[in-house]
Design an enzyme around this catalytic site. Structure first.
Site, PDB file in Angstrom:
ATOM      1  N   PRO A  88      60.542  42.666 -36.899  1.00 27.78           N
ATOM      2  CG  PRO A  88      58.583  43.307 -38.123  1.00 27.78           C
ATOM      3  CD  PRO A  88      60.143  43.637 -38.047  1.00 27.78           C
ATOM      4  CD  GLU A 115      58.333  47.890 -47.364  1.00 31.84           C
ATOM      5  OE1 GLU A 115      57.830  46.609 -47.226  1.00 31.84           O
ATOM      6  OE2 GLU A 115      57.636  48.780 -47.328  1.00 31.84           O
ATOM      7  NE  ARG A 153      60.827  49.785 -14.765  1.00 31.55           N
ATOM      8  CZ  ARG A 153      60.692  48.812 -14.091  1.00 31.55           C
ATOM      9  NH1 ARG A 153      61.103  47.686 -14.612  1.00 31.55           N
ATOM     10  NH2 ARG A 153      59.937  48.839 -13.144  1.00 31.55           N
ATOM     11  CG  ASP A 168      58.981  45.885 -11.280  1.00 33.54           C
ATOM     12  OD1 ASP A 168      59.399  46.827 -11.513  1.00 33.54           O
ATOM     13  OD2 ASP A 168      59.487  44.944 -11.987  1.00 33.54           O
TER      14      ASP A 168
END
Ligand code: 4HQ
Length: 275
Positions: A88, A115, A153, A168
């Site tokens: 994160p 953790e 992709r 897209d």
């Protein structure tokens, strides 16, 4: 593109390799995919890869030695690869980052559990830290899968049409236009007529307008700091005029005979739409 995933749960990746476009990319040798079990690099008798945190507190930390040994082993088999830690604390993944990653020859994706990994791993062996969003997962595996999927992709030839990935959502930093397929009437709602007209120029115009309005209504942040082309400006101006017309078409509600003699609707000190 070569993906090597370092994890204590390699089987989690089987469904990724076995379905859909990622599977086809592997079958067509557009990507190679492998996992390395970090546990195989833990030489202790019980092959435990986590330990208690210095300083105390709850939760466990991944031990540095097996993670480092696994990374070094992966680097040997993929010399030009970059090593990514999913955390994160990393830079947030977006489409332009995915486009940057696709130009690399290979990615070694390090997935922590508990953790996270001992800080000294990050300093020494990690090229980039990446986050897939501001929420907490139980491990880096799902984040690694998201990166593999989004990058795969974009590899030329992986998607069906030559320009599928270019067209897209986010390629031009607008949301996708609305899509429709048969039946022509579904639960009373018709497909927009222009889409069945066969007029490709008009269809392109409609789709751009659909993209713009969806972006404007759902993700205005994407429209900020984005250069507009001439056609987009025309569409936005048209909306401005349409909105102006609605505002001026009717008198201000409640501003009739009882409101102190002010003229209804217009010339109201700029107040057009008060409740
Ligand atoms: N993690 N984006 C791995 C994440 C995460 C994220 C939490 C990474 C747990 C051990 N990874 N640790 N968000 O939530 O990438």
């Amino acid at each position: 593109m070569k993906f090597i995933v370092l994890t204590i749960f390699p089987d989690m990746f089987n469904p990724l390799w076995e379905y859909g476009i990622v599977k086809r990319a592997i079958d067509q040798n557009k990507i190679s995919a492998s996992t390395v079990n970090i546990r195989d690099f833990e030489k202790g008798r019980h092959r435990v890869t986590d330990d208690r945190p210095y300083g105390g507190g709850s939760g466990m930390v991944m031990k540095p030695e097996p993670v480092a040994a696994a990374i070094r082993s992966a680097k040997k088999s993929a010399l030009a690869s970059k090593t990514i830690l999913l955390t994160p604390q990393g830079r947030r993944l977006d489409h332009s980052m995915a486009r940057g990653l696709v130009s690399l020859p290979g990615l070694i994706l390090v997935c922590g559990r508990y953790e996270g990994v001992d800080e000294r791993i990050c300093q020494e062996l990690i090229d980039y830290e990446i986050s897939i969003g501001d929420y907490v997962l139980t491990g880096g595996e799902l984040a690694a899968m998201v990166i593999i999927d989004a990058v795969t992709r974009l590899i030329p030839g992986v998607l069906g049409g030559a320009d599928s990935a270019e067209k897209d959502s986010f390629s031009g930093s607008l949301l996708e236009y609305a899509h429709y397929t048969r039946p022509q009437t579904y639960e009373g709602t018709e497909v927009p007529e222009v889409l069945m007209s066969g007029n490709h120029k008009e269809i392109e115009k409609w789709r751009l307008e659909s993209s713009l309005i969806r972006t404007f209504l759902k993700r205005q942040d994407l429209l900020q700091n984005r250069p507009l082309d001439r056609q987009e400006i025309e569409i936005l101006k048209k909306w401005c005029l349409d909105i102006e017309r609605i505002i001026h078409a009717q008198p201000l509600r409640g501003a009739g005979a009882l409101s102190g003699g002010q003229q209804a609707g217009r010339h109201n000190n700029g107040r057009h739409n008060e409740p």
